[in-house]
Each structure stands twice: as C-alpha cells, then as structure tokens.
Design a protein around this motif. Structure first.
Motif, PDB file in Angstrom:
ATOM      1  N   UNK A 279       0.819  -1.218   0.000  1.00 45.92           N
ATOM      2  CA  UNK A 279       0.000   0.000   0.000  1.00 45.92           C
ATOM      3  C   UNK A 279       0.850   1.264   0.000  1.00 45.92           C
ATOM      4  N   UNK A 280       0.399   2.242  -0.795  1.00 43.01           N
ATOM      5  CA  UNK A 280       1.070   3.534  -0.815  1.00 43.01           C
ATOM      6  C   UNK A 280       1.987   3.754  -1.997  1.00 43.01           C
ATOM      7  N   UNK A 281       2.390   2.703  -2.675  1.00 39.80           N
ATOM      8  CA  UNK A 281       3.251   2.876  -3.846  1.00 39.80           C
ATOM      9  C   UNK A 281       2.439   3.434  -5.020  1.00 39.80           C
ATOM     10  N   UNK A 282       3.112   4.114  -5.922  1.00 41.07           N
ATOM     11  CA  UNK A 282       2.424   4.603  -7.117  1.00 41.07           C
ATOM     12  C   UNK A 282       3.434   5.014  -8.179  1.00 41.07           C
ATOM     13  N   UNK A 283       2.969   5.033  -9.418  1.00 35.96           N
ATOM     14  CA  UNK A 283       3.703   5.618 -10.531  1.00 35.96           C
ATOM     15  C   UNK A 283       3.083   6.985 -10.791  1.00 35.96           C
ATOM     16  N   UNK A 284       3.889   8.017 -10.752  1.00 33.98           N
ATOM     17  CA  UNK A 284       3.360   9.368 -10.916  1.00 33.98           C
ATOM     18  C   UNK A 284       2.726   9.589 -12.286  1.00 33.98           C
ATOM     19  N   UNK A 285       3.166   8.830 -13.288  1.00 26.68           N
ATOM     20  CA  UNK A 285       2.674   9.032 -14.656  1.00 26.68           C
ATOM     21  C   UNK A 285       1.385   8.271 -14.945  1.00 26.68           C
ATOM     22  N   UNK A 286       0.942   7.420 -14.017  1.00 29.95           N
ATOM     23  CA  UNK A 286      -0.253   6.609 -14.246  1.00 29.95           C
ATOM     24  C   UNK A 286      -1.133   6.667 -13.001  1.00 29.95           C
ATOM     25  N   UNK A 287      -2.432   6.869 -13.233  1.00 28.00           N
ATOM     26  CA  UNK A 287      -3.333   7.071 -12.094  1.00 28.00           C
ATOM     27  C   UNK A 287      -4.530   6.121 -12.086  1.00 28.00           C
ATOM     28  N   UNK A 288      -4.604   5.171 -13.024  1.00 24.16           N
ATOM     29  CA  UNK A 288      -5.765   4.280 -13.034  1.00 24.16           C
ATOM     30  C   UNK A 288      -5.726   3.354 -11.818  1.00 24.16           C
ATOM     31  N   UNK A 289      -6.905   3.027 -11.292  1.00 23.89           N
ATOM     32  CA  UNK A 289      -6.989   2.180 -10.109  1.00 23.89           C
ATOM     33  C   UNK A 289      -7.852   0.950 -10.322  1.00 23.89           C
ATOM     34  N   UNK A 290      -8.177   0.661 -11.571  1.00 19.76           N
ATOM     35  CA  UNK A 290      -8.850  -0.596 -11.899  1.00 19.76           C
ATOM     36  C   UNK A 290      -8.480  -0.975 -13.326  1.00 19.76           C
ATOM     37  N   UNK A 291      -8.646  -2.236 -13.675  1.00 18.83           N
ATOM     38  CA  UNK A 291      -8.255  -2.714 -14.980  1.00 18.83           C
ATOM     39  C   UNK A 291      -9.157  -2.207 -16.093  1.00 18.83           C
ATOM     40  N   UNK A 292      -8.616  -2.145 -17.307  1.00 18.73           N
ATOM     41  CA  UNK A 292      -9.384  -1.684 -18.461  1.00 18.73           C
ATOM     42  C   UNK A 292     -10.609  -2.558 -18.693  1.00 18.73           C
ATOM     43  N   UNK A 293     -10.476  -3.859 -18.490  1.00 18.54           N
ATOM     44  CA  UNK A 293     -11.597  -4.765 -18.711  1.00 18.54           C
ATOM     45  C   UNK A 293     -12.666  -4.638 -17.635  1.00 18.54           C
ATOM     46  N   UNK A 294     -12.330  -3.946 -16.543  1.00 13.18           N
ATOM     47  CA  UNK A 294     -13.282  -3.785 -15.441  1.00 13.18           C
ATOM     48  C   UNK A 294     -14.001  -2.441 -15.478  1.00 13.18           C
TER      49      UNK A 294
END
Length: 314
Positions: A279-294
């Motif tokens: 928990x708490x990690x992230x990529x600053x360039x990407x903000x999606x939090x669920x899969x494309x298929x979802x």
C-alpha cells in the motif's frame, strides 16, 4: 492485422509514457534500460519492433508472477500454477453494476494491467498464427469490451457484428467459414498462418512490382492480365528464392533472442516486487486504479450491444 495493430495502440496509450523514465517497472523505463531505442511511442511507426518488445514484457511478467506464487504456495503442477497466475493477477471483466474496489498500490496495479492486456494480446496473436477459429471468437468477446472501454465505437460495433453473425444469423456452413477462413498458411508448416488481409497485402505488393516493371507499357488490359497471372508469378518467385537460397525477404518475422534483455527485465521486476501488494506505492505518470476490462458496467455493455444489433439489422 488491423485489430492486432489497434490492440497494441490501446496498450501503448494506457501503459506507455515517456514521462516515466525513472519509474521502475514501467514500459518506458524498461525500454531505456535494455536500450530498445527503436521501440516507438506509437506502434504504427514500427509494428514489428513494438511486437517484439511486447512479447518480451509478457514473458518476463508471466515468469515473475509465477515465481511469486511458487514461493507462497509451492506446487509441482504447471497447470495449477498457470491457473493461480490467472486468478491472482489477471483483471477479468466482472460486468457487475457494483462499484469496484480501488487498489492502493499503483505499482502492483500497473504490473497486473500489463500482464492482463499483454496476455490477451499475445493470445489473440497466437490464435491467428495457429488459425484457431474458436479461440479467435473468444478473443472477439474481450475485444468488444476493450474497444467499448476506449471509445473505439466502430470497432466495438464490428465485434458485435462478428458475434451476432456466428450465434444468430449464419447457417452452419457460414459459421464454419467464419471460424476457419480468417487465416491462410503460405509457408507450409504449423504455426505460420497469417490473416487473410495481410496475405492480400502481400499479393498487392507483388502486383505493384509487376506493374512498375511495365514502364511506359502500362494499360488496363495489361494490368488485368498481370492480376490474373499473379498466383503463377508468386509460385515462380517463391520457388526461385527457395532453390537459390537467396531470399531477400520473407513473410515470416523472426523474433530476436531474449537472452540478456530477458534477464535484465526479470531482475528489475524482482527487485521492485511488482507483484507484491504494498500500500502507498504509485507511478506518478499513471493514475488508473482498476483494470481496463473492469471499466465497463453490465448495463452499459448491454445497451451498446442492443444499439449495434439494431443498426446491423437495419
């Protein structure tokens, strides 16, 4: 071929960013580490290089995911381990109307999304090479969700059209033709099928070469004569290249050996623990939090399919 190309563009648009140079485990960072400078920001500029890079990422992510699960729950069965990878790390469409839980680990989410879309792309690519009609049809169901999620309306409509033709409109003969006549084998060995539209492009390229050779003698009648003799000319050229062992080009695209690049990427994925939930990690360039298929709800998908069927019926 067009669908494979569009699918790669979808993956690039979702997971490839030149701002993620220092974000370890991202596509752009891995590209720079292994010095794949030919990998373009848009697959359209170099399709073969983009496919090679995607294939490398799929293999490394599958191996790393299997390593993590093998350490947690050792098993001797490759089938069970494969099933565990799918159930644990693949974002399958739930198609429920409820709100999906958000992931609080962006690095873990990114790795799962890359593995999900990469395996789906690789599976669709492989079904065309093997000319497996039933698997192609199953992948069209996933492509419908992918195109609906990314607002490629015409392609989503085409997905509905193919499925509607097979399940409701076509006769048994037409169904068989739809499944098993989408690819052609021009090389004579297993796993070397290519889509029919790509084969047509190869024939068009050969015909254009013949027409250019006519010089000032080009006329409609000569072009028609050349097109009727194209199959015979193709066989003569193939035979000549094969017997002289001096083929200058080939319909088969040789994949480069993974070797050092494979070990380098795998080492980065292992060091970053991309398949461990932190928990708490992230990529600053990407903000999606669920899969494309979802991202598609069941009600939205049903309405889209109903509208497409109504338009097709008209």
């Amino acid at each position: 071929v067009e669908m494979l190309f569009l699918f790669l563009q979808v993956i690039w648009g979702r997971l490839y960013s030149n701002k993620s140079t220092k974000e370890k485990g991202t596509m752009y960072q891995l590209r720079n580490v292994i010095n794949r400078t030919m990998v373009p920001p848009d697959p359209e500029k170099n399709m073969n290089v983009a496919e090679d890079f995607m294939l490398l990422l799929v293999h490394t992510h599958v191996i790393q995911a299997a390593r993590v699960l093998q350490l947690k729950n050792p098993t001797s069965s490759a089938i069970k381990l494969s099933e565990s990878v799918i159930s644990e790390f693949i974002h399958l469409p739930r198609l429920s109307s409820t709100t999906r839980s958000e992931c609080d680990d962006g690095v873990y989410m990114y790795a799962k999304e890359l593995l999900t879309l990469g395996l789906l792309w690789h599976g669709f690519h492989d079904t065309n090479r093997e000319s497996d009609g039933e698997r192609i049809l199953r992948h069209w169901k996933f492509l419908l969700i992918v195109f609906k999620s990314t607002n490629h309306r015409n392609y989503a409509k085409e997905s509905v059209n193919v499925l509607c033709q097979y399940y409701y409109k076509f006769s048994e003969r037409q169904k068989a033709q739809l499944l098993w006549s989408r690819c052609v084998n021009t090389r004579g060995y297993a796993g070397a099928n290519i889509p029919c539209d790509l084969h047509m492009e190869h024939l068009n390229r050969r015909l254009k070469t013949i027409i250019r050779g006519m010089g000032s003698n080009i006329s409609p009648s000569r072009i028609q004569k050349a097109s009727r003799s194209l199959a015979a000319v193709q066989r003569v050229c193939d035979t000549f290249e094969r017997e002289t062992v001096k083929s200058m080009h080939s319909d088969h695209h040789p994949y480069p050996s993974f070797g050092k690049d494979f070990r380098t990427v795998l080492s980065i994925l292992e060091d970053e623990n991309v398949f461990e939930h932190v928990p708490g990690r992230k990529h600053a360039s990407f903000s999606f939090n669920c899969g494309l298929l979802e991202t598609v709800k069941r009600e939205e998908l049903v309405k889209k399919v109903q509208r497409s069927i109504s338009q097709i019926s008209l």
